[in-house]
Design an enzyme around this catalytic site. Structure first.
Site, PDB file in Angstrom:
ATOM      1  N   ASP A  29     -71.191 -23.941 -43.425  1.00  0.00           N
ATOM      2  CA  ASP A  29     -71.004 -22.592 -42.453  1.00  0.00           C
ATOM      3  C   ASP A  29     -71.940 -21.546 -43.178  1.00  0.00           C
ATOM      4  O   ASP A  29     -71.885 -21.464 -44.222  1.00  0.00           O
ATOM      5  CB  ASP A  29     -69.722 -21.926 -41.979  1.00  0.00           C
ATOM      6  N   ILE A  30     -72.725 -20.880 -42.319  1.00  0.00           N
ATOM      7  CA  ILE A  30     -73.644 -19.882 -42.853  1.00  0.00           C
ATOM      8  C   ILE A  30     -72.783 -18.735 -43.296  1.00  0.00           C
ATOM      9  O   ILE A  30     -73.466 -17.939 -44.166  1.00  0.00           O
ATOM     10  CB  ILE A  30     -74.676 -19.442 -41.864  1.00  0.00           C
ATOM     11  N   ASN A  85     -62.122 -23.641 -32.147  1.00  0.00           N
ATOM     12  CA  ASN A  85     -61.888 -22.263 -31.338  1.00  0.00           C
ATOM     13  C   ASN A  85     -62.695 -22.872 -29.931  1.00  0.00           C
ATOM     14  O   ASN A  85     -63.627 -23.172 -30.023  1.00  0.00           O
ATOM     15  CB  ASN A  85     -62.904 -21.116 -32.116  1.00  0.00           C
ATOM     16  N   GLY A  91     -61.990 -17.404 -29.486  1.00  0.00           N
ATOM     17  CA  GLY A  91     -62.845 -17.056 -30.711  1.00  0.00           C
ATOM     18  C   GLY A  91     -64.221 -17.784 -30.629  1.00  0.00           C
ATOM     19  O   GLY A  91     -64.954 -17.503 -31.600  1.00  0.00           O
ATOM     20  N   GLN A  92     -64.304 -18.642 -29.877  1.00  0.00           N
ATOM     21  CA  GLN A  92     -65.571 -19.404 -29.908  1.00  0.00           C
ATOM     22  C   GLN A  92     -66.857 -18.644 -29.805  1.00  0.00           C
ATOM     23  O   GLN A  92     -67.041 -17.798 -28.779  1.00  0.00           O
ATOM     24  CB  GLN A  92     -65.671 -20.519 -28.921  1.00  0.00           C
ATOM     25  N   HIS A  98     -67.420 -27.884 -32.198  1.00  0.00           N
ATOM     26  CA  HIS A  98     -67.664 -27.883 -33.382  1.00  0.00           C
ATOM     27  C   HIS A  98     -66.123 -27.826 -34.187  1.00  0.00           C
ATOM     28  O   HIS A  98     -65.310 -26.826 -33.669  1.00  0.00           O
ATOM     29  CB  HIS A  98     -68.680 -27.060 -34.002  1.00  0.00           C
ATOM     30  N   HIS A 100     -64.163 -26.640 -37.581  1.00  0.00           N
ATOM     31  CA  HIS A 100     -64.104 -26.269 -38.746  1.00  0.00           C
ATOM     32  C   HIS A 100     -63.315 -26.960 -39.741  1.00  0.00           C
ATOM     33  O   HIS A 100     -62.235 -27.113 -39.247  1.00  0.00           O
ATOM     34  CB  HIS A 100     -63.620 -24.576 -38.549  1.00  0.00           C
TER      35      HIS A 100
HETATM   36  P1  5GP Z   1     -67.081 -20.212 -33.878  1.00  0.00           P
HETATM   37  O1  5GP Z   1     -66.908 -18.929 -33.781  1.00  0.00           O
HETATM   38  O2  5GP Z   1     -68.002 -20.782 -32.382  1.00  0.00           O
HETATM   39  O3  5GP Z   1     -65.605 -21.182 -33.785  1.00  0.00           O
HETATM   40  O4  5GP Z   1     -67.659 -20.733 -34.914  1.00  0.00           O
HETATM   41  C1  5GP Z   1     -69.220 -20.656 -34.953  1.00  0.00           C
HETATM   42  C2  5GP Z   1     -69.509 -20.592 -36.365  1.00  0.00           C
HETATM   43  O5  5GP Z   1     -70.924 -21.009 -36.728  1.00  0.00           O
HETATM   44  C3  5GP Z   1     -69.364 -19.513 -37.281  1.00  0.00           C
HETATM   45  O6  5GP Z   1     -68.404 -19.774 -38.310  1.00  0.00           O
HETATM   46  C4  5GP Z   1     -70.663 -19.225 -37.787  1.00  0.00           C
HETATM   47  O7  5GP Z   1     -70.646 -18.530 -39.028  1.00  0.00           O
HETATM   48  C5  5GP Z   1     -71.469 -20.456 -37.726  1.00  0.00           C
HETATM   49  N1  5GP Z   1     -72.711 -20.368 -37.584  1.00  0.00           N
HETATM   50  C6  5GP Z   1     -73.384 -19.467 -36.742  1.00  0.00           C
HETATM   51  N2  5GP Z   1     -74.812 -19.308 -36.635  1.00  0.00           N
HETATM   52  C7  5GP Z   1     -74.938 -20.417 -37.816  1.00  0.00           C
HETATM   53  C8  5GP Z   1     -76.120 -21.010 -38.263  1.00  0.00           C
HETATM   54  O8  5GP Z   1     -77.325 -20.766 -37.872  1.00  0.00           O
HETATM   55  N3  5GP Z   1     -76.017 -21.918 -39.277  1.00  0.00           N
HETATM   56  C9  5GP Z   1     -74.789 -22.189 -39.659  1.00  0.00           C
HETATM   57  N4  5GP Z   1     -75.008 -23.088 -40.700  1.00  0.00           N
HETATM   58  N5  5GP Z   1     -73.661 -21.810 -39.271  1.00  0.00           N
HETATM   59  C10 5GP Z   1     -73.559 -20.960 -38.207  1.00  0.00           C
END
Ligand code: 5GP
Ligand code: ZN
Length: 112
Positions: A29-30, A85, A91-92, A98, A100
């Protein structure tokens, strides 16, 4: 194709890949929320768990088993947290399903 995670899966956007197979990709994760914070992405574009279908059953199981394998490889012997999420209330923020994988510290329950 405008999906960020589809672009990461096909390599057109760089990411730190830690695992790849024919069905999924795992990346760091970034913005890590834990010492270990990986994302397991299906290669197939599914916008969220709410839009997964019966035909995705084996794929969904594969994501979970892959997360556990990565947890073991990451040395998370005290346990870990898996999170999917879904939608606005969940919180998606990226509309490509995906999972986590979080580990390396303790997590509270219920979630905030
Ligand atoms: P969500 O909030 O949709 O469950 O999770 C999305 C996740 O993707 C977040 O934890 C966010 O930090 C990660 N993320 C968003 N953009 C990027 C990216 O460009 N590269 C990587 N490696 N992770 C990302
Ligand atoms: Zn996608």
């Amino acid at each position: 194709m405008s999906c960020l995670f589809c672009k990461i899966v096909d390599g057109s956007i760089p990411a730190k890949h830690v695992y790849d197979d024919e069905l999924c990709v795992a990346i760091a994760d970034i913005h890590p929320q834990s010492p270990t914070h990986l994302l397991v992405l299906p290669r197939k574009h599914i916008s969220s768990l709410a839009n997964a279908a019966a035909e995705d059953q084996a794929l969904l199981g594969h994501l979970l088993l892959t997360a556990n394998a990565l947890a073991q490889q990451s040395g998370l012997v005290n346990g870990y947290r898996t999170v999917i999420n879904t939608g606005d209330d969940g919180g998606q923020t990226v509309d490509h399903l995906h999972l986590h994988l979080l580990g390396g510290r303790e997590y509270g329950w219920p979630p905030g």
